[in-house]
Design an enzyme around this catalytic site. Structure first.
Site, PDB file in Angstrom:
ATOM      1  N   HIS A  79      16.899  40.160  80.779  1.00  0.00           N
ATOM      2  CA  HIS A  79      16.079  40.382  81.986  1.00  0.00           C
ATOM      3  C   HIS A  79      16.802  39.879  83.221  1.00  0.00           C
ATOM      4  CE1 HIS A  79      14.723  36.211  80.861  1.00  0.00           C
ATOM      5  NE2 HIS A  79      14.713  36.034  82.166  1.00  0.00           N
ATOM      6  N   GLU A 130      11.652  39.540  85.740  1.00  0.00           N
ATOM      7  CA  GLU A 130      10.909  38.294  85.870  1.00  0.00           C
ATOM      8  C   GLU A 130      10.785  37.974  87.354  1.00  0.00           C
ATOM      9  OE1 GLU A 130      13.025  34.881  84.271  1.00  0.00           O
ATOM     10  OE2 GLU A 130      11.220  33.655  84.236  1.00  0.00           O
TER      11      GLU A 130
HETATM   12 CO    CO Z   1      14.399  34.119  83.059  1.00  0.00          CO
END
Ligand code: CO
Length: 134
Positions: A79, A130
């Site tokens: 991510h 995120e």
């Molecule tokens: Co992270």
């Protein structure tokens, strides 16, 4: 709305080997491993001049990255994390546009001790995103 790139997270099977790759081969400054039992991962932070890399290795039986590593046995980018000033405002704005927030939609405390949320990769070009409030 989004600010700086806070980190790129890479899932790895062998944390020691991957840490050595960054420390010894690439000459980066790396942290000691940090167990995050609540998130099912052990994390090593790599400090770069303009951002961080996080190496994530599975911890415990139900690690959220276990499946990812099954599909990506060599490891891979897991991510990216963008900074936001107000995570609740960011979440509400995203939800209003139809973006899917993972989990129960409430921010959790992430590896840096700050509130984080994850957004569905299908809504962001196949990339798990995120958001971290800074
Ligand atoms: Co992270």
């Amino acid at each position: 709305m989004i600010g700086r790139l806070n980190h790129v997270a890479i899932a790895v099977k062998d944390l020691e080997k991957s840490t050595s790759l960054y420390r010894d081969t690439l000459g980066a400054k790396v942290s000691s491993p940090q167990a995050e039992p609540a998130h099912g991962v052990t994390v090593v932070f790599i400090e770069l001049p303009n951002t961080k890399i996080e190496l994530l290795a599975p911890l415990g039986e139900n690690s959220p990255i276990a499946k990812f590593l099954e599909k990506n046995p060599d490891g891979g980018m897991h991510h990216i994390c963008y900074e936001v000033e107000d995570i609740i405002a960011a979440r509400d704005r995203l939800k209003a546009t139809g973006a899917r927030v993972l989990g129960d939609g409430e921010p959790k405390i992430g590896a840096h001790g700050k509130p984080v949320l994850f957004l569905h990769p299908k809504d962001f070009n196949g990339t798990l995103v995120e958001l971290e409030q800074v």
